[in-house]
Design a protein around this motif. Structure first.
Motif, PDB file in Angstrom:
ATOM      1  N   LYS A   4       0.869  -1.176   0.000  1.00 54.52           N
ATOM      2  CA  LYS A   4       0.000   0.000   0.000  1.00 54.52           C
ATOM      3  C   LYS A   4       0.903   1.222   0.000  1.00 54.52           C
ATOM      4  N   VAL A   5       0.894   1.970  -1.095  1.00 61.93           N
ATOM      5  CA  VAL A   5       1.803   3.103  -1.223  1.00 61.93           C
ATOM      6  C   VAL A   5       1.025   4.380  -1.508  1.00 61.93           C
ATOM      7  N   ILE A   6       1.443   5.437  -0.857  1.00 59.52           N
ATOM      8  CA  ILE A   6       0.927   6.777  -1.107  1.00 59.52           C
ATOM      9  C   ILE A   6       1.980   7.503  -1.926  1.00 59.52           C
ATOM     10  N   MET A   7       1.547   8.189  -2.972  1.00 60.57           N
ATOM     11  CA  MET A   7       2.442   9.008  -3.798  1.00 60.57           C
ATOM     12  C   MET A   7       1.904  10.428  -3.725  1.00 60.57           C
ATOM     13  N   ALA A   8       2.764  11.375  -3.307  1.00 62.60           N
ATOM     14  CA  ALA A   8       2.250  12.714  -3.070  1.00 62.60           C
ATOM     15  C   ALA A   8       3.252  13.792  -3.451  1.00 62.60           C
ATOM     16  N   GLY A   9       2.720  14.911  -3.945  1.00 56.97           N
ATOM     17  CA  GLY A   9       3.539  16.059  -4.311  1.00 56.97           C
ATOM     18  C   GLY A   9       2.667  17.181  -4.833  1.00 56.97           C
ATOM     19  N   PHE A  10       3.295  18.160  -5.460  1.00 52.05           N
ATOM     20  CA  PHE A  10       2.567  19.236  -6.111  1.00 52.05           C
ATOM     21  C   PHE A  10       2.010  18.714  -7.426  1.00 52.05           C
ATOM     22  N   GLY A  11       0.903  19.294  -7.872  1.00 54.10           N
ATOM     23  CA  GLY A  11       0.402  18.988  -9.199  1.00 54.10           C
ATOM     24  C   GLY A  11       1.485  19.319 -10.220  1.00 54.10           C
ATOM     25  N   GLY A  12       1.658  18.471 -11.203  1.00 55.07           N
ATOM     26  CA  GLY A  12       2.679  18.687 -12.222  1.00 55.07           C
ATOM     27  C   GLY A  12       3.964  17.918 -11.971  1.00 55.07           C
ATOM     28  N   GLN A  13       4.098  17.305 -10.777  1.00 53.84           N
ATOM     29  CA  GLN A  13       5.301  16.512 -10.482  1.00 53.84           C
ATOM     30  C   GLN A  13       5.171  15.068 -10.953  1.00 53.84           C
ATOM     31  N   GLY A  14       4.010  14.695 -11.461  1.00 54.69           N
ATOM     32  CA  GLY A  14       3.845  13.362 -12.030  1.00 54.69           C
ATOM     33  C   GLY A  14       3.497  12.265 -11.050  1.00 54.69           C
ATOM     34  N   VAL A  15       2.954  12.616  -9.880  1.00 56.10           N
ATOM     35  CA  VAL A  15       2.622  11.561  -8.921  1.00 56.10           C
ATOM     36  C   VAL A  15       1.457  10.707  -9.414  1.00 56.10           C
ATOM     37  N   MET A  16       0.500  11.313 -10.093  1.00 59.00           N
ATOM     38  CA  MET A  16      -0.619  10.526 -10.638  1.00 59.00           C
ATOM     39  C   MET A  16      -0.110   9.579 -11.728  1.00 59.00           C
ATOM     40  N   ASN A  49      -2.172  13.691  -4.828  1.00 58.39           N
ATOM     41  CA  ASN A  49      -1.672  12.441  -4.275  1.00 58.39           C
ATOM     42  C   ASN A  49      -2.551  11.307  -4.764  1.00 58.39           C
ATOM     43  N   CYS A  50      -2.006  10.120  -4.698  1.00 58.77           N
ATOM     44  CA  CYS A  50      -2.794   8.943  -5.017  1.00 58.77           C
ATOM     45  C   CYS A  50      -2.346   7.803  -4.119  1.00 58.77           C
ATOM     46  N   ALA A  51      -3.264   6.888  -3.940  1.00 60.19           N
ATOM     47  CA  ALA A  51      -2.991   5.682  -3.169  1.00 60.19           C
ATOM     48  C   ALA A  51      -3.066   4.502  -4.128  1.00 60.19           C
ATOM     49  N   VAL A  52      -2.056   3.662  -4.094  1.00 60.83           N
ATOM     50  CA  VAL A  52      -2.027   2.474  -4.940  1.00 60.83           C
ATOM     51  C   VAL A  52      -1.846   1.251  -4.040  1.00 60.83           C
TER      52      VAL A  52
END
Length: 180
Positions: A4-16, A49-52
């Protein structure tokens, strides 16, 4: 196995984007996956951010709440917001290029990756996200690098396939950064 990983940053950093790639790579490996995006008020410059979740078993919920096994953190506000969502013994992969602060917790493993500097060395600042994903893959082995590269063409289309070699190099440099 369940990651279970959270990916987070500013919009435009490619986290999605890296979240989609991880989820699609999991599907290519016949694993169960969820991808749950969350956007701030603006797409570029706002928070994203997104959760995968990638699992060998059925997934009960896509929500990660205090039970994450890892987080990929691209900026300081994301570190502040999400370090508490990781289980004791979990992994924080921190973009050292933009974050000087250390996590406040000592029960998690922190890895510092100078993603923006490595991306600049590769000649393309847009691959900092892929460097961070490469670090995560090296630490967890949740999916194969080749699966992520195969997912790249599926997610972004054939017209972006010329970017696969650059993105492969970015993934490998991220892996190298956490092996040191």
């Amino acid at each position: 196995m369940e990651e279970k990983v959270i990916m987070a940053g500013f919009g435009g950093q490619g986290v999605m984007a890296i979240g989609k790639l991880l989820a699609y790579a999991g599907m290519l490996e016949n694993k169960q996956v969820t991808w749950l995006p969350s956007y701030g008020p603006e797409m570029r410059g706002g928070t994203a951010n997104c959760a995968v979740v990638v699992s060998d078993e059925m997934i009960g919920s896509p929500v990660i709440s205090k039970d994450g096994s890892a987080a990929i953190i691209m900026n300081l506000p994301s570190l502040t917001k999400f370090e508490g969502e990781i289980l004791s013994g979990g992994k924080l992969i921190i973009n050292k290029s933009l974050i000087e602060d250390k996590p406040s917790r000592n029960d998690i493993d922190a890895y510092y990756v100078p993603a923006n500097e490595i991306a600049a060395e590769l000649g393309n600042g847009k691959v900092a996200n892929m460097i961070m994903l490469g670090a995560y893959l090296e630490l967890t082995k949740v999916v194969e690098v080749e699966s992520v590269l195969n997912a790249f063409v599926k997610v972004f289309g054939e017209n972006k396939s010329h970017l696969v070699p650059l993105n492969k190099e970015a993934l490998l440099k991220g892996a190298e950064a956490v092996r040191k």
